[in-house]
Enzyme design. Structure first.
Site, PDB file in Angstrom:
ATOM      1  CG  LEU A  91       8.590   2.136   4.467  1.00  0.00           C
ATOM      2  CD1 LEU A  91       7.735   0.529   4.284  1.00  0.00           C
ATOM      3  CD2 LEU A  91       7.037   2.750   5.038  1.00  0.00           C
ATOM      4  CE  LYS A 131       3.240   3.132   3.967  1.00  0.00           C
ATOM      5  NZ  LYS A 131       3.443   3.111   4.959  1.00  0.00           N
ATOM      6  NE  ARG A 149       6.755   4.116   0.457  1.00  0.00           N
ATOM      7  CZ  ARG A 149       6.733   5.054   1.923  1.00  0.00           C
ATOM      8  NH1 ARG A 149       7.853   4.992   2.021  1.00  0.00           N
ATOM      9  NH2 ARG A 149       5.212   4.964   1.927  1.00  0.00           N
ATOM     10  CD  GLU A 207      10.018   1.779  10.493  1.00  0.00           C
ATOM     11  OE1 GLU A 207       9.747   2.757   9.878  1.00  0.00           O
ATOM     12  OE2 GLU A 207      10.030   0.535   9.958  1.00  0.00           O
ATOM     13  CE1 TYR A 214       0.977  -0.133   4.105  1.00  0.00           C
ATOM     14  CE2 TYR A 214      -0.099   1.502   4.043  1.00  0.00           C
ATOM     15  CZ  TYR A 214       0.395   0.732   5.015  1.00  0.00           C
ATOM     16  OH  TYR A 214       1.343   1.336   6.574  1.00  0.00           O
TER      17      TYR A 214
HETATM   18  N1  PDD Z   1       3.211   5.070   6.916  1.00  0.00           N
HETATM   19  N2  PDD Z   1       7.806   4.169   9.391  1.00  0.00           N
HETATM   20  C1  PDD Z   1       6.413   3.127   9.121  1.00  0.00           C
HETATM   21  C2  PDD Z   1       5.972   1.738   9.764  1.00  0.00           C
HETATM   22  C3  PDD Z   1       5.213   3.358   8.207  1.00  0.00           C
HETATM   23  O1  PDD Z   1       4.085   2.734   8.351  1.00  0.00           O
HETATM   24  C4  PDD Z   1       5.385   4.583   7.698  1.00  0.00           C
HETATM   25  C5  PDD Z   1       4.315   5.715   6.660  1.00  0.00           C
HETATM   26  C6  PDD Z   1       6.430   5.491   7.634  1.00  0.00           C
HETATM   27  C7  PDD Z   1       6.555   6.768   7.544  1.00  0.00           C
HETATM   28  O2  PDD Z   1       6.406   6.683   5.457  1.00  0.00           O
HETATM   29  P1  PDD Z   1       6.805   7.824   4.777  1.00  0.00           P
HETATM   30  O3  PDD Z   1       7.064   9.102   5.448  1.00  0.00           O
HETATM   31  O4  PDD Z   1       6.917   7.238   2.802  1.00  0.00           O
HETATM   32  O5  PDD Z   1       4.858   8.091   5.155  1.00  0.00           O
HETATM   33  C8  PDD Z   1       7.501   4.802   8.331  1.00  0.00           C
HETATM   34  C9  PDD Z   1       1.153   5.246   6.585  1.00  0.00           C
HETATM   35  C10 PDD Z   1       1.841   7.218   7.227  1.00  0.00           C
HETATM   36  C11 PDD Z   1       0.175   4.915   7.195  1.00  0.00           C
HETATM   37  O6  PDD Z   1       0.296   3.320   7.126  1.00  0.00           O
HETATM   38  O7  PDD Z   1      -0.876   5.751   6.881  1.00  0.00           O
END
Ligand code: PDD
Length: 287
Positions: free
Chosen positions: A207, A151, A52, A183, A33
């Site tokens: 991620l 992801k 990504r 994280e 996703y």
């Molecule tokens: N989550 N790490 C994890 C485990 C995440 O699920 C996310 C993003 C990030 C940050 O990635 P980005 O900057 O590309 O959004 C880091 C999204 C927002 C979600 O699951 O809703």
């Protein structure tokens, strides 16, 4: 007016959108996703998310059933049809519906991937309590699988982490593995010490945040010093400030870690400045 969503080439009212019970996303969490934020009706960092997505699919040997240009068109159409000012577009691609339950991957020639997209309106995306006041985090062991760079929709443990944080009166949890922070449950984690921004380096452990990449680029352009390395909870508790980044929270200050207040319990200047720069610069490049 009911929300219009996208399922496999069709725009439908959400009540009419359906997916098979045999879909591998449902049965096996065999799907990936992306979440792209929308500010002022425009997409933030769309190309980062599209890149990504392609990488996640490739790592799982999953075909990409829709091109980058088609994806952009659907994102824009959904934002327009649902009148989204501030919010996000959620996109999920699964390995499709093979018509039965089987561990083996189906033949992509006969089982096309499932593509679902929908919007969520978030009027307070820019101005909200977490952004203004910061959040508290707790630490939890990182019990996720070890390909966190992909992801996938396997979000049970992160959901459990959010619930544990909520039960502890905190806004989120930071995962810890081998004594070091990986994280947040749904964001990348940072500390600031003596003006240096410290965040874990990219690997399969975390991620590769699209917001992280942009924020580190803007930080470097603003002559801030960035150190990419792991840190402990004790080091974080002794830091001057901390923050998290994600597509839906941009840069959000962290003011307390496992009960220890940082910077007198107030959001720090580096997090505040980076949030401003990130929003300003991202809006310039929004699609
Ligand atoms: N989550 N790490 C994890 C485990 C995440 O699920 C996310 C993003 C990030 C940050 O990635 P980005 O900057 O590309 O959004 C880091 C999204 C927002 C979600 O699951 O809703």
């Amino acid at each position: 007016m009911s929300r219009i969503v996208y399922v496999n080439g069709e725009y439908l009212p959400e009540e009419e959108a359906t997916i098979s019970i045999f879909d591998r996303g449902f049965l096996m969490a065999d799907g990936v996703y992306e979440v792209t934020s929308v500010l002022g009706g425009r997409l933030i960092d769309f190309d980062g998310h599209a890149a990504r997505l392609a990488r996640s699919l490739a790592e799982l040997d999953m075909a990409q059933p829709i091109t980058r240009d088609e994806l952009l068109a659907v994102h824009r159409e959904l934002v327009a049809r649902n009148g989204i000012e501030h919010g996000m577009v959620y996109l999920q691609i699964t390995r499709g519906n093979p018509g039965d339950r089987d561990f083996a991957f189906p033949d992509p020639e006969t089982t096309p991937g499932t593509v679902v997209m929908f919007t969520q309106s978030k009027p307070d995306l820019l101005d909200n309590a977490a952004a203004a006041n910061g959040i508290k985090v707790i630490s939890l062991p990182d019990l996720r699988w070890t390909r966190r760079d992909i992801k996938t929709v396997q979000l049970l443990y992160p959901s459990m982490g959010k619930m544990a944080a909520k039960a502890a009166g905190a806004g989120d949890a930071w995962f810890v593995e081998d004594g070091k922070v990986t994280e947040g449950t749904s964001n990348n984690a940072y500390i600031v010490k003596d003006g240096r921004i410290i965040t874990r380096e990219l690997s399969q452990d975390i991620l590769h945040g699209i917001t992280r990449a942009a924020v580190l680029r803007f930080a470097a352009e603003a002559q801030m010093v960035v150190e990419e390395r792991p840190f402990t909870i004790a080091e974080a508790q002794a830091a001057d400030e901390a923050f998290v980044t994600s597509a839906t929270t941009f840069v959000t200050p962290v003011i307390e870690i496992d009960g220890a207040a940082l910077g007198g319990g107030e959001p720090g200047p580096v997090a505040k400045r980076l949030r401003e720069i990130y929003i300003e610069e991202s809006l310039k490049a929004a699609l």
